[in-house]
Design a protein around this motif. Structure first.
Motif, PDB file in Angstrom:
ATOM      1  N   LEU A   1      16.570  16.285  14.277  1.00  0.00           N
ATOM      2  CA  LEU A   1      17.486  16.275  13.133  1.00  0.00           C
ATOM      3  C   LEU A   1      18.427  15.073  13.221  1.00  0.00           C
ATOM      4  O   LEU A   1      18.766  14.454  12.206  1.00  0.00           O
ATOM      5  CB  LEU A   1      18.301  17.571  13.085  1.00  0.00           C
ATOM      6  CG  LEU A   1      17.493  18.811  12.727  1.00  0.00           C
ATOM      7  CD1 LEU A   1      18.351  20.063  12.872  1.00  0.00           C
ATOM      8  CD2 LEU A   1      16.953  18.715  11.318  1.00  0.00           C
ATOM      9  N   GLY A   2      18.840  14.747  14.441  1.00  0.00           N
ATOM     10  CA  GLY A   2      19.676  13.562  14.633  1.00  0.00           C
ATOM     11  C   GLY A   2      18.939  12.298  14.227  1.00  0.00           C
ATOM     12  O   GLY A   2      19.514  11.404  13.598  1.00  0.00           O
ATOM     13  N   VAL A   3      17.646  12.250  14.560  1.00  0.00           N
ATOM     14  CA  VAL A   3      16.826  11.091  14.166  1.00  0.00           C
ATOM     15  C   VAL A   3      16.768  10.992  12.649  1.00  0.00           C
ATOM     16  O   VAL A   3      16.943   9.918  12.064  1.00  0.00           O
ATOM     17  CB  VAL A   3      15.410  11.228  14.758  1.00  0.00           C
ATOM     18  CG1 VAL A   3      14.461  10.210  14.141  1.00  0.00           C
ATOM     19  CG2 VAL A   3      15.435  11.053  16.263  1.00  0.00           C
ATOM     20  N   MET A   4      16.527  12.149  11.988  1.00  0.00           N
ATOM     21  CA  MET A   4      16.455  12.156  10.508  1.00  0.00           C
ATOM     22  C   MET A   4      17.765  11.666   9.912  1.00  0.00           C
ATOM     23  O   MET A   4      17.775  10.838   8.994  1.00  0.00           O
ATOM     24  CB  MET A   4      16.205  13.598  10.023  1.00  0.00           C
ATOM     25  CG  MET A   4      14.783  13.813   9.644  1.00  0.00           C
ATOM     26  SD  MET A   4      14.322  15.295   8.785  1.00  0.00           S
ATOM     27  CE  MET A   4      15.643  16.390   8.727  1.00  0.00           C
ATOM     28  N   ALA A   5      18.867  12.185  10.456  1.00  0.00           N
ATOM     29  CA  ALA A   5      20.179  11.822   9.914  1.00  0.00           C
ATOM     30  C   ALA A   5      20.438  10.328  10.090  1.00  0.00           C
ATOM     31  O   ALA A   5      20.897   9.656   9.167  1.00  0.00           O
ATOM     32  CB  ALA A   5      21.271  12.634  10.600  1.00  0.00           C
ATOM     33  N   THR A   6      20.125   9.814  11.278  1.00  0.00           N
ATOM     34  CA  THR A   6      20.339   8.381  11.539  1.00  0.00           C
ATOM     35  C   THR A   6      19.489   7.543  10.597  1.00  0.00           C
ATOM     36  O   THR A   6      19.964   6.558  10.010  1.00  0.00           O
ATOM     37  CB  THR A   6      19.993   8.045  13.007  1.00  0.00           C
ATOM     38  OG1 THR A   6      20.763   8.878  13.866  1.00  0.00           O
ATOM     39  CG2 THR A   6      20.269   6.596  13.326  1.00  0.00           C
ATOM     40  N   GLY A   7      18.227   7.942  10.440  1.00  0.00           N
ATOM     41  CA  GLY A   7      17.333   7.205   9.543  1.00  0.00           C
ATOM     42  C   GLY A   7      17.838   7.190   8.111  1.00  0.00           C
ATOM     43  O   GLY A   7      17.859   6.146   7.453  1.00  0.00           O
ATOM     44  N   PHE A   8      18.280   8.357   7.630  1.00  0.00           N
ATOM     45  CA  PHE A   8      18.799   8.434   6.262  1.00  0.00           C
ATOM     46  C   PHE A   8      20.038   7.558   6.091  1.00  0.00           C
ATOM     47  O   PHE A   8      20.209   6.889   5.080  1.00  0.00           O
ATOM     48  CB  PHE A   8      19.171   9.882   5.910  1.00  0.00           C
ATOM     49  CG  PHE A   8      18.076  10.622   5.220  1.00  0.00           C
ATOM     50  CD1 PHE A   8      17.764  11.925   5.554  1.00  0.00           C
ATOM     51  CD2 PHE A   8      17.322  10.016   4.217  1.00  0.00           C
ATOM     52  CE1 PHE A   8      16.738  12.598   4.920  1.00  0.00           C
ATOM     53  CE2 PHE A   8      16.303  10.688   3.577  1.00  0.00           C
ATOM     54  CZ  PHE A   8      16.014  11.992   3.940  1.00  0.00           C
ATOM     55  N   ARG A   9      20.906   7.587   7.092  1.00  0.00           N
ATOM     56  CA  ARG A   9      22.143   6.804   6.998  1.00  0.00           C
ATOM     57  C   ARG A   9      21.816   5.313   6.892  1.00  0.00           C
ATOM     58  O   ARG A   9      22.456   4.571   6.157  1.00  0.00           O
ATOM     59  CB  ARG A   9      23.032   7.061   8.217  1.00  0.00           C
ATOM     60  CG  ARG A   9      23.620   8.459   8.266  1.00  0.00           C
ATOM     61  CD  ARG A   9      24.818   8.516   9.176  1.00  0.00           C
ATOM     62  NE  ARG A   9      24.510   8.302  10.579  1.00  0.00           N
ATOM     63  CZ  ARG A   9      24.407   9.280  11.465  1.00  0.00           C
ATOM     64  NH1 ARG A   9      24.543  10.533  11.101  1.00  0.00           N
ATOM     65  NH2 ARG A   9      24.161   8.989  12.726  1.00  0.00           N
TER      66      ARG A   9
ATOM     67  N   PHE B   1      17.132  18.229   3.087  1.00  0.00           N
ATOM     68  CA  PHE B   1      18.083  17.485   3.921  1.00  0.00           C
ATOM     69  C   PHE B   1      18.735  16.374   3.119  1.00  0.00           C
ATOM     70  O   PHE B   1      19.953  16.176   3.188  1.00  0.00           O
ATOM     71  CB  PHE B   1      17.350  16.922   5.133  1.00  0.00           C
ATOM     72  CG  PHE B   1      18.242  16.226   6.106  1.00  0.00           C
ATOM     73  CD1 PHE B   1      18.181  14.861   6.277  1.00  0.00           C
ATOM     74  CD2 PHE B   1      19.155  16.945   6.859  1.00  0.00           C
ATOM     75  CE1 PHE B   1      19.022  14.228   7.166  1.00  0.00           C
ATOM     76  CE2 PHE B   1      19.990  16.318   7.751  1.00  0.00           C
ATOM     77  CZ  PHE B   1      19.923  14.954   7.906  1.00  0.00           C
TER      78      PHE B   1
ATOM     79  N   ILE C   1      14.067   4.756  17.517  1.00  0.00           N
ATOM     80  CA  ILE C   1      15.294   5.180  16.834  1.00  0.00           C
ATOM     81  C   ILE C   1      16.461   5.309  17.812  1.00  0.00           C
ATOM     82  O   ILE C   1      17.627   5.092  17.441  1.00  0.00           O
ATOM     83  CB  ILE C   1      15.057   6.496  16.051  1.00  0.00           C
ATOM     84  CG1 ILE C   1      16.231   6.809  15.136  1.00  0.00           C
ATOM     85  CG2 ILE C   1      14.781   7.647  16.969  1.00  0.00           C
ATOM     86  CD1 ILE C   1      16.350   5.915  13.937  1.00  0.00           C
TER      87      ILE C   1
ATOM     88  N   GLU D   1      21.185  15.381  20.172  1.00  0.00           N
ATOM     89  CA  GLU D   1      21.820  15.054  18.894  1.00  0.00           C
ATOM     90  C   GLU D   1      23.276  14.618  19.037  1.00  0.00           C
ATOM     91  O   GLU D   1      23.812  13.986  18.116  1.00  0.00           O
ATOM     92  CB  GLU D   1      21.727  16.230  17.935  1.00  0.00           C
ATOM     93  CG  GLU D   1      22.376  17.477  18.455  1.00  0.00           C
ATOM     94  CD  GLU D   1      22.113  18.654  17.534  1.00  0.00           C
ATOM     95  OE1 GLU D   1      21.800  19.740  18.050  1.00  0.00           O
ATOM     96  OE2 GLU D   1      22.222  18.491  16.318  1.00  0.00           O
TER      97      GLU D   1
ATOM     98  N   TYR E   1      23.093  10.989  18.772  1.00  0.00           N
ATOM     99  CA  TYR E   1      22.918  10.472  17.417  1.00  0.00           C
ATOM    100  C   TYR E   1      24.178  10.656  16.572  1.00  0.00           C
ATOM    101  O   TYR E   1      24.380   9.939  15.594  1.00  0.00           O
ATOM    102  CB  TYR E   1      21.736  11.167  16.726  1.00  0.00           C
ATOM    103  CG  TYR E   1      20.401  10.801  17.322  1.00  0.00           C
ATOM    104  CD1 TYR E   1      19.613  11.763  17.948  1.00  0.00           C
ATOM    105  CD2 TYR E   1      19.929   9.502  17.254  1.00  0.00           C
ATOM    106  CE1 TYR E   1      18.390  11.426  18.499  1.00  0.00           C
ATOM    107  CE2 TYR E   1      18.700   9.164  17.808  1.00  0.00           C
ATOM    108  CZ  TYR E   1      17.945  10.132  18.431  1.00  0.00           C
ATOM    109  OH  TYR E   1      16.733   9.800  18.977  1.00  0.00           O
TER     110      TYR E   1
ATOM    111  N   LEU F   1      29.815   9.182   7.063  1.00  0.00           N
ATOM    112  CA  LEU F   1      29.003   9.488   8.244  1.00  0.00           C
ATOM    113  C   LEU F   1      29.242  10.924   8.694  1.00  0.00           C
ATOM    114  O   LEU F   1      28.313  11.637   9.097  1.00  0.00           O
ATOM    115  CB  LEU F   1      29.326   8.524   9.388  1.00  0.00           C
ATOM    116  CG  LEU F   1      28.958   7.061   9.143  1.00  0.00           C
ATOM    117  CD1 LEU F   1      29.393   6.208  10.333  1.00  0.00           C
ATOM    118  CD2 LEU F   1      27.468   6.914   8.942  1.00  0.00           C
TER     119      LEU F   1
ATOM    120  N   SER G   1      23.433  17.648   8.771  1.00  0.00           N
ATOM    121  CA  SER G   1      22.562  17.962   9.924  1.00  0.00           C
ATOM    122  C   SER G   1      22.829  19.371  10.415  1.00  0.00           C
ATOM    123  O   SER G   1      21.902  20.130  10.701  1.00  0.00           O
ATOM    124  CB  SER G   1      22.828  17.031  11.100  1.00  0.00           C
ATOM    125  OG  SER G   1      22.478  15.740  10.828  1.00  0.00           O
TER     126      SER G   1
END
Lengths: 277, 211, 364
Positions: free
Chosen positions: B188-196, C124, C178, C310, C313, C325, C332
């Motif tokens: 989920l952190g990866v998704m959030a970072t990518g979206f940002r 999301f 990433i 997370e 991230y 942010l 999330s």
């Protein structure tokens, strides 16, 4: 404060390094044996899968690792190759790591000499090809088209060992020796799921738990995890090698580390009592 | 403009690659595959910059006779010699018996294996120095560590036959459950970072900062 | 050959079986999938024959007799109808399928097998936009304190007081990972702090691409902080792409430069404990963060603070305190709650025999 425990807190870590060094080196040099290796069900599955392969069949051995994981993957690769050759099974070897071919050559030539097998007739190393899953998928259509020449640049059409081997339908078993990506997981996804080829895998210890679901689902018939898994397999094939020798050293090292945790906490006791006061 | 153009490129390519994940049609997929190849080509060019940086920094330290400068000479000679030998052998540089593979096997493989083996010593010293049982959770962690360390080696079955089975159970059940939880959160952190990054909210990675 | 010809000309009644040929779904075209029932006595192998429009059947492949599906991807043209037939090889009795109905390969515009991923992404995305909108309207959320993130500024302050530098290690993966991208984002925040406090910053990069990006990030951060004059070109340097050579070099930097703070933020593998232990020996305060689960135990034991998964991230949101942010961070958290509810619901339904929800979210 107890003088012993105070000294322990100030222990120079080089004494710890020296102790680890001696404990690891001693069994390797003296050859003394601490405890028998008891094969697990996973290693037994690996062994039984190879035992079920009829003599004269062809097995694909994927050596997807490089010198970085040689300590864990090489012993299991060698033991599996010896086991296959002892049962007169033909071996077609491929590697998806650029650093893999010399290691596969070393294993095949070493085992080949022991069992009087000839390259091109009883085994072949098709070498490395880049492309990861694409290579696996292409092999499903045609192995000779994917690897038109072997590692020595000999056309595979001229090799007796490749006669009749077109795709996975002619492969009796897939043996994956893997260090990570691409490796066991990709072979399961691309080959076992599509072509239903029986498969066994030997992987590094840190990644072994990731493959337990595949074992439970029956997609893998057996699994060797790290040097311990390789040692269990060497015990099953009754050919003690590098892994079994290493296990005695590893046993002592593990016991020593457990002791260090206890000693470290004992050494910290006076400090904690002081803090409470 | 200097700030907006990189953000626009990030947004367009990010959205395109995201869409390409779902669309197998060649109209999209061909360019999607090409973009992956472009990345490889761009990264290959950065090796020129990287090599120039290595040589420049180390040569400056040698010429100024900074601390440990003789080792910098060893580094520069090693880099230049390996590159020259590798280029001179062309596409056969990894063949058995080539000088490049001799350098790789004799120097690099041996030294990499040595560095890797340092872990055994460092694990022992870290266990002594840092593994403190101060809480209930740390105590449970210590018990799990003992069971696993002893259960994974032959001496464990000698101490008690339950140890290998307990080690397997710990790895298959609680460890897998905790790991999957962490992996889900990380995903989920990866998704959030990518979206940002795609939406242009996250700008720090680009030039001129993000304030 | 004669046998095959006889089998084609005189297929025996009762030994023919239906063959289904359809355009392979969810692909880029050029593929047709055949399927048939398993035969009571499967042959040694099947020969697959194909006919293009106006052409006779020709053999295109030989496959194992135990198979019941086959995908033809040999030079098919989208929009052209193909017919197929299977013939057993060899066999005392001719066994062949009926010719299939024509199948026309074509390209799909959407891979339906990924619909579950699309649904989660859409939800999301909607949540991110919603919470960013809320944050822009002044909504403030409370997030739990992450000690490691609070400690970053303290660590930099400590380094300044001691007159020493900060070592920032961005992991050992390339810029396409990433975790490395997230590390670059955090580096920007860290570089702004070191520019403000005039603390030396060392950034050893393990790949040329990471070096070029890190260099730009640091330069931009110093400019942002109004300290472009304090930026030095050798702050960021490319070391090597080889894992253990990189570790040896970074350890050497720790022992020579003696930074007061080590920030190990990125993707790490076997070298994590080597870095952390060496850093501890120099007396530096160490803050680590990675999403590589297998290295977390080493960092937890050897470092003062560890950002797990997370939390790593989330660092850029925490450090910058940018409301947008933080809004994405809220999204999330919300989707995580929704996923946990879905898992519990699917487990409950599965217990009572309904597997639909679980199967919808199953991937390959």
């Amino acid at each position: 404060m107890s003088p012993g425990l105070a000294d322990l807190r100030r222990l120079d870590r080089r004494w710890i390094f020296l102790a680890v060094g001696l404990l690891v080196v001693m069994p390797l040099i003296t050859g003394f044996h601490i405890a028998p290796v008891r094969p697990s069900a996973r290693a037994r599955g690996f062994y039984d899968a190879i035992e079920r392969v009829p003599p004269g069949s062809t097995v694909l051995v994927a050596g997807d690792y490089d010198p970085g994981t040689i300590a864990e993957n090489y012993p299991m690769h060698l033991a599996a190759t010896r086991h296959l050759m002892s049962r007169n099974v033909k071996i077609v070897a491929v590697e998806l790591y650029p650093g893999g071919p010399p290691l596969a050559d070393r294993v095949l030539h070493l085992a080949g000499e022991e069992y009087h097998k000839r390259e091109g007739y009883d085994y072949v190393n098709l070498g490395y090809k880049s492309g990861n899953e694409v290579v696996m998928s292409q092999m499903g259509s045609s192995i000779p088209r994917t690897f038109p020449v072997d590692r020595r640049n000999v056309p595979v059409a001229q090799l007796p060992v490749m006669k009749g081997v077109e795709n996975f339908s002619q492969i009796a078993l897939l043996v994956s020796v893997s260090a990570g990506y691409p490796g066991t997981k990709e072979w399961v996804q691309q080959v076992v799921s599509r072509y239903h080829v029986p498969m066994v895998a030997g992987v590094t210890a840190v990644s072994a738990p990731e493959y337990y679901p595949y074992l439970q689902a029956g997609q893998l018939q057996g699994l060797l995890g790290g040097m311990a898994g390789a040692a269990e397999y060497e015990a099953l094939v009754k050919q003690p090698g590098l892994a079994m020798r290493g296990m005695d050293a590893q046993s002592l090292a593990h016991v020593f580390i457990a002791l260090m945790i206890i000693l470290g906490n004992l050494a910290a006791l006076p400090q904690r009592r002081g803090e409470r006061k | 403009m200097r700030r907006e153009i990189p953000l626009l490129i990030s947004m367009v390519t990010g959205i395109f690659v995201l869409v390409g994940f779902f669309v197998p049609h060649p109209a999209i997929r061909t360019l999607y595959d090409d973009i992956q190849q472009w990345v490889i080509i761009v990264v290959a060019f950065t090796y020129v910059l990287g090599m120039a940086n290595v040589l420049r920094i180390n040569w400056t330290q040698v010429s100024r006779r900074e601390r440990d400068w003789p080792y910098k000479i060893v580094l520069i000679v090693g880099v230049v010699a390996t590159m020259v030998i590798g280029f001179s052998e062309g596409t056969h540089y990894l063949d058995d018996g080539s000088k490049f593979s001799w350098i790789y096997n004799t120097f690099y493989s041996a030294m990499a294996a040595t560095m890797f083996s340092l872990l055994a010593f460092f694990i022992a010293s870290a266990a002594f120095r840092a593994f403190r049982v101060r809480t209930v959770e740390a105590f449970l962690l210590a018990i799990a560590a003992f069971v696993l360390m002893l259960g994974r080696v032959p001496i464990g079955s000698l101490i008690h036959p339950i140890l290998p089975e307990a080690a397997d159970w710990l790895m298959e059940i609680p460890q897998n459950a905790a790991k999957r939880g962490i992996l889900m959160g990380a995903a989920l952190g990866v998704m959030a970072t990518g979206f940002r990054i795609i939406l242009g909210i996250e700008r720090t990675y680009g030039s001129e900062g993000g304030s | 050959m004669l046998f095959l010809l006889l089998a084609l000309l005189f297929p025996q009644r009762g030994l023919a079986f239906p063959l289904r040929a359809v355009d392979t779904p969810n692909d880029g075209g050029g593929r047709v999938t055949l399927s048939w029932q398993a035969q009571p006595t499967p042959p040694e192998s099947w020969q697959v024959l194909r006919a293009a429009p106006g052409q006779p059947m020709v053999p295109i492949d030989t496959i194992g007799g135990a198979l019941t599906t086959y995908t033809d991807e040999n030079g098919l043209r989208n929009g052209t109808a193909y017919q197929y037939r299977l013939v057993a090889l060899p066999g005392a009795v001719a066994l062949a399928s009926d010719p299939s109905l024509p199948a026309v390969p074509g390209a799909s515009w959407f891979d339906l097998t990924k619909i579950n991923v699309a649904v989660v992404l859409a939800v999301f995305f909607a949540l991110v936009l919603y919470y960013i909108g809320q944050s822009e309207r002044g909504k403030v959320w409370r997030f739990r304190t992450i000690a490691g993130l609070n400690a970053i500024e303290e660590a930099i302050g400590r380094s300044t007081e001691m007159g020493k530098g900060v070592l920032y290690v961005p992991g050992v993966q390339d810029i396409d990972d990433i975790q490395t991208i997230a590390s670059m984002i955090i580096l920007g925040n860290v570089a702004r702090m070191t520019a403000k406090y005039e603390t030396p910053l060392y950034v050893p990069a393990n790949s040329p691409a990471v070096y070029t990006v890190a260099d730009e990030v640091v330069k931009g951060a110093y400019t942002d902080a109004g300290r472009a004059d304090a930026y030095r070109a050798d702050q960021v340097r490319y070391i090597t792409s080889e894992q253990f050579a990189y570790v040896a070099a970074v350890n050497g930097m720790m022992l020579r430069e003696r930074p007061a703070a080590n920030l190990l933020l990125g993707a790490f593998f076997a070298e994590s404990l080597l870095l952390a232990e060496t850093g501890h020996e120099t007396g530096a305060i160490q803050i680590a963060g990675t999403a590589n689960v297998h290295q977390l135990p080493f960092f937890v034991v050897a470092c003062d603070y560890t950002l797990i998964g997370e939390e790593y991230y989330a660092a850029s949101a925490y450090l910058s305190k940018d409301s947008r942010l933080l809004g994405s961070l809220k999204a999330s958290d919300t989707i995580k709650i929704l996923l946990v509810i879905t898992i519990l619901l699917a487990t409950l339904l599965l217990t009572f025999g309904y597997s639909g929800l679980g199967e919808f979210f199953a991937t390959q």
